[in-house]
Design a protein around this motif. Structure first.
Motif, PDB file in Angstrom:
ATOM      1  N   ALA A 194     -65.192  14.750 -24.117  1.00 35.01           N
ATOM      2  CA  ALA A 194     -65.961  14.124 -25.194  1.00 35.01           C
ATOM      3  C   ALA A 194     -65.035  13.623 -26.300  1.00 35.01           C
ATOM      4  N   LEU A 195     -64.022  14.414 -26.664  1.00 34.07           N
ATOM      5  CA  LEU A 195     -63.069  13.994 -27.686  1.00 34.07           C
ATOM      6  C   LEU A 195     -62.336  12.721 -27.275  1.00 34.07           C
ATOM      7  N   LYS A 196     -61.972  12.664 -26.008  1.00 36.03           N
ATOM      8  CA  LYS A 196     -61.238  11.505 -25.496  1.00 36.03           C
ATOM      9  C   LYS A 196     -62.109  10.251 -25.485  1.00 36.03           C
ATOM     10  N   VAL A 197     -63.335  10.372 -24.974  1.00 35.83           N
ATOM     11  CA  VAL A 197     -64.222   9.217 -24.856  1.00 35.83           C
ATOM     12  C   VAL A 197     -64.683   8.740 -26.232  1.00 35.83           C
ATOM     13  N   ILE A 198     -65.039   9.673 -27.124  1.00 39.07           N
ATOM     14  CA  ILE A 198     -65.471   9.286 -28.461  1.00 39.07           C
ATOM     15  C   ILE A 198     -64.334   8.615 -29.223  1.00 39.07           C
ATOM     16  N   GLY A 199     -63.141   9.200 -29.156  1.00 37.91           N
ATOM     17  CA  GLY A 199     -61.990   8.601 -29.832  1.00 37.91           C
ATOM     18  C   GLY A 199     -61.692   7.204 -29.319  1.00 37.91           C
ATOM     19  N   SER A 200     -61.773   7.009 -28.009  1.00 33.11           N
ATOM     20  CA  SER A 200     -61.505   5.695 -27.420  1.00 33.11           C
ATOM     21  C   SER A 200     -62.546   4.672 -27.861  1.00 33.11           C
ATOM     22  N   LEU A 201     -63.802   5.106 -27.999  1.00 30.96           N
ATOM     23  CA  LEU A 201     -64.864   4.203 -28.456  1.00 30.96           C
ATOM     24  C   LEU A 201     -64.603   3.708 -29.876  1.00 30.96           C
ATOM     25  N   LEU A 202     -64.024   4.564 -30.718  1.00 32.88           N
ATOM     26  CA  LEU A 202     -63.830   4.238 -32.126  1.00 32.88           C
ATOM     27  C   LEU A 202     -62.528   3.497 -32.403  1.00 32.88           C
ATOM     28  N   PHE A 203     -61.667   3.416 -31.421  1.00 31.39           N
ATOM     29  CA  PHE A 203     -60.344   2.808 -31.597  1.00 31.39           C
ATOM     30  C   PHE A 203     -60.478   1.356 -32.081  1.00 31.39           C
ATOM     31  N   HIS A 204     -59.794   1.047 -33.177  1.00 29.62           N
ATOM     32  CA  HIS A 204     -59.781  -0.306 -33.759  1.00 29.62           C
ATOM     33  C   HIS A 204     -61.163  -0.784 -34.198  1.00 29.62           C
ATOM     34  N   ARG A 205     -62.073   0.133 -34.539  1.00 35.58           N
ATOM     35  CA  ARG A 205     -63.386  -0.245 -35.061  1.00 35.58           C
ATOM     36  C   ARG A 205     -63.436  -0.002 -36.560  1.00 35.58           C
ATOM     37  N   ILE A 226     -77.920  14.107 -31.382  1.00 37.48           N
ATOM     38  CA  ILE A 226     -77.989  14.839 -30.117  1.00 37.48           C
ATOM     39  C   ILE A 226     -78.073  16.323 -30.438  1.00 37.48           C
ATOM     40  N   VAL A 227     -79.242  16.889 -30.284  1.00 36.85           N
ATOM     41  CA  VAL A 227     -79.437  18.291 -30.652  1.00 36.85           C
ATOM     42  C   VAL A 227     -79.105  19.207 -29.489  1.00 36.85           C
ATOM     43  N   SER A 228     -78.952  20.482 -29.792  1.00 41.05           N
ATOM     44  CA  SER A 228     -78.515  21.452 -28.784  1.00 41.05           C
ATOM     45  C   SER A 228     -79.546  21.696 -27.699  1.00 41.05           C
ATOM     46  N   THR A 229     -80.786  21.258 -27.928  1.00 41.46           N
ATOM     47  CA  THR A 229     -81.814  21.479 -26.911  1.00 41.46           C
ATOM     48  C   THR A 229     -81.768  20.439 -25.810  1.00 41.46           C
ATOM     49  N   THR A 230     -80.915  19.423 -25.962  1.00 41.67           N
ATOM     50  CA  THR A 230     -80.791  18.409 -24.922  1.00 41.67           C
ATOM     51  C   THR A 230     -80.371  19.067 -23.620  1.00 41.67           C
ATOM     52  N   GLU A 231     -80.936  18.605 -22.499  1.00 40.97           N
ATOM     53  CA  GLU A 231     -80.669  19.222 -21.194  1.00 40.97           C
ATOM     54  C   GLU A 231     -79.192  19.194 -20.848  1.00 40.97           C
ATOM     55  N   ASN A 232     -78.537  18.079 -21.097  1.00 37.82           N
ATOM     56  CA  ASN A 232     -77.114  17.974 -20.819  1.00 37.82           C
ATOM     57  C   ASN A 232     -76.446  17.324 -22.030  1.00 37.82           C
ATOM     58  N   VAL A 233     -75.969  18.167 -22.957  1.00 37.56           N
ATOM     59  CA  VAL A 233     -75.431  17.667 -24.216  1.00 37.56           C
ATOM     60  C   VAL A 233     -74.218  16.768 -23.976  1.00 37.56           C
ATOM     61  N   LEU A 234     -73.332  17.179 -23.051  1.00 38.68           N
ATOM     62  CA  LEU A 234     -72.131  16.391 -22.798  1.00 38.68           C
ATOM     63  C   LEU A 234     -72.504  14.997 -22.301  1.00 38.68           C
ATOM     64  N   GLN A 235     -73.444  14.909 -21.347  1.00 39.72           N
ATOM     65  CA  GLN A 235     -73.844  13.601 -20.843  1.00 39.72           C
ATOM     66  C   GLN A 235     -74.416  12.725 -21.947  1.00 39.72           C
ATOM     67  N   GLU A 236     -75.203  13.325 -22.833  1.00 44.56           N
ATOM     68  CA  GLU A 236     -75.790  12.544 -23.926  1.00 44.56           C
ATOM     69  C   GLU A 236     -74.718  12.017 -24.863  1.00 44.56           C
ATOM     70  N   ARG A 237     -73.684  12.812 -25.098  1.00 44.68           N
ATOM     71  CA  ARG A 237     -72.583  12.351 -25.949  1.00 44.68           C
ATOM     72  C   ARG A 237     -71.817  11.213 -25.278  1.00 44.68           C
ATOM     73  N   LEU A 238     -71.605  11.351 -23.980  1.00 45.13           N
ATOM     74  CA  LEU A 238     -70.895  10.298 -23.257  1.00 45.13           C
ATOM     75  C   LEU A 238     -71.729   9.033 -23.161  1.00 45.13           C
ATOM     76  N   LYS A 239     -73.053   9.193 -23.132  1.00 42.96           N
ATOM     77  CA  LYS A 239     -73.937   8.040 -22.946  1.00 42.96           C
ATOM     78  C   LYS A 239     -73.837   7.055 -24.104  1.00 42.96           C
ATOM     79  N   ILE A 240     -73.452   7.541 -25.279  1.00 43.58           N
ATOM     80  CA  ILE A 240     -73.319   6.646 -26.420  1.00 43.58           C
ATOM     81  C   ILE A 240     -72.247   5.597 -26.152  1.00 43.58           C
ATOM     82  N   SER A 241     -71.164   5.998 -25.499  1.00 44.22           N
ATOM     83  CA  SER A 241     -70.129   5.025 -25.135  1.00 44.22           C
ATOM     84  C   SER A 241     -70.661   4.041 -24.106  1.00 44.22           C
TER      85      SER A 241
END
Length: 489
Positions: A341-352, A367-382
């Motif tokens: 998640a750190l890698k994908v989020i950082g890459s999304l923000l690069f030069h923005r 993205i709240v903690s009750t989400t079924e798959n929190v990691l997938q939801e975070r990645l989905k933003i990218s």
């Protein structure tokens, strides 16, 4: 048949330095026993002692193979080319064929380099095909097509202009060998550093696992099971019959809860007491069925290391600019210590810009903690930030093309006007995929799962209504029951 690989006996090259099978790092091309028995032998020995995988003439060819097919594989697979251009080099059509292919690979811009050595020959004679090179081409012109001769001359012209080493009577061949070795090591180091540059905070987990492995003991076999989020045959009989009696370190990555030690590896009692095993898994219960397994569960990355990994991808450096320190800390919190998640989020923000950062931070916080798959939801933003064409390419790779070469999908995407060159470039920069050696697609398991989950949600109950079907069972069921709408032009 002439060749740098067949011009003379290979007995002059050292027999004592054995390298394991696999891809090559260096390809040497030369002609004549005088070169082979002196300079080439000395250089090859130095490279081999430095554990640099170097193409080694006939001894690398499998029985029943001709020279050309092996060269076709060895040249593009190597990273560094060392043509030793002697007076007799141009007399060999195979040396010229090798050189032409080296230049072709170099021109593709995929990281190959050519380090020419002008061995008692003037580089100008190589560039302009003068002296012995002119005589050689007068002979080639009578035997080969004009187009082939032109390609060979062009390759010599290119290489003749490159910076290399000029071996003469007044110089020390040993010194030049040392300089070539140093250049090769430096180039390889720069390539491999890129692979490991993303690792941060690795020392402590390594030390803890090494302690569990108890390498100083030979009284009992040790198995370590690593449980955590993922970043794991025809060989069963070979393992049982040939490997189990030897001292070994075996690592299996990403085993699932169906893994059975005995069926895959044989009985634990068959292995040497000095053997060590490491298994990683996302399913903790998978380790319950492994005999005598010690458990190790890595902790989440610390805030300091999380910030360092995030900044590597968001800024290309280890620490944030002072004015961005606060918002970087907030992104680190929403990533919850997950390296991917750190890698994908950082890459999304690069030069923005700042507004984009603040908008994405609000989205991640949603993205709240009750989400079924929190990691997938975070990645989905990218994923959501991709264009339509980029999304189609991403989903195709996740569903179908992981491990495949890029050429055929590129044709398909081009016909669909998806512009694959720029699309793939975007996916790579967003850390959503990589191109591995030989231009094969690679995607992290979690990102692959994200792509397939997106397609599954198109119709949860009926696979044949989805845009893509990758499951063999689903595809067979669809064809047998003719439940899908299939259009054929």
């Amino acid at each position: 048949m002439e060749s740098s690989a067949a011009a003379s006996s290979s007995s002059a090259l050292p027999q004592s330095v054995a390298l394991p099978a696999g891809d090559y790092e260096v390809f040497m091309s030369f002609r004549g026993p005088d070169v082979r028995n002196k300079f080439a032998s000395h250089l090859y020995t130095s490279l081999a002692r430095a554990k640099i995988r170097t193409f080694r003439d006939e001894e690398e060819l499998q029985k029943g193979e001709g020279i050309a097919p092996s060269l076709v594989r060895a040249i593009p697979d190597s990273k560094i080319y060392i043509p030793i251009l002697s007076e007799q080099y141009a007399s060999s059509k195979w040396c010229l064929t090798e050189l032409a292919q080296m230049v072709e690979c170099w021109k593709q811009g995929k990281g190959h380099i050519i380090l020419p050595i002008f061995y008692f020959v003037d580089p100008r004679d190589v560039r302009k095909q003068q002296g012995s090179y002119q005589q050689a081409f007068e002979q080639h012109a009578q035997k080969h097509s004009p187009q082939t001769v032109i390609e060979w001359k062009e390759a010599l012209r290119e290489v003749g202009q490159m910076k290399g080493w000029h071996v003469t009577e007044s110089c020390s061949e040993g010194t030049i060998v040392d300089e070539v070795l140093s250049k090769v090591e430096s180039h390889l180091m720069s390539m491999y550093t890129l692979v490991t540059d993303e690792l941060v905070g690795i020392d402590t987990p390594v030390e803890e696992v090494m302690e569990l492995l108890d390498l100083g003991s030979s009284d009992e076999k040790v198995i370590v099971g690593i449980h955590g989020m993922g970043g794991v045959s025809e060989g069963i009989n070979m393992i049982k019959e040939r490997v189990s009696k030897h001292k070994l370190l075996l690592v299996l990555d990403d085993i699932d809860d169906k893994f059975e030690f005995d069926k895959i590896l044989g009985k634990l009692s068959d292995f040497s007491a000095e053997s060590r095993f490491i298994f990683t898994t996302r399913y903790k219960r998978a380790l319950n069925f492994i005999p005598e397994c010690k458990f190790y569960e890595p902790e989440e990355m610390s805030r300091h290391l999380s910030l360092q990994l995030f900044c590597k991808h968001a800024f290309g450096m280890n620490n944030p600019p002072e004015e961005d320190a606060e918002i970087c800390g907030e992104f680190v919190e929403v990533a919850a210590g997950l390296p991917l998640a750190l890698k994908v989020i950082g890459s999304l923000l690069f030069h923005r810009g700042r507004e984009f950062w603040e908008e994405k931070l609000k989205e991640y916080r949603g993205i709240v903690s009750t989400t079924e798959n929190v990691l997938q939801e975070r990645l989905k933003i990218s994923y959501k930030d991709l264009s339509h064409n980029e999304k189609q390419i991403f989903l195709d790779i996740a569903c179908f093309f992981i491990g495949d070469e890029k050429d055929l999908p590129y044709y398909m995407w081009s016909e669909c006007d998806f512009y694959p060159e720029s699309g793939i470039d975007t996916l790579i920069h967003r850390s959503l995929m990589k191109l591995e050696k030989n231009n094969r697609f690679w995607m992290h398991d979690h990102i692959r799962d994200l792509g397939r989950a997106i397609v599954k949600k198109e119709d949860v109950r009926h696979p044949y209504n989805r845009s893509r079907i990758w499951s063999t069972d689903d595809a067979l069921d669809m064809l047998r029951n003719r439940q899908a709408n299939i259009y054929v032009k």
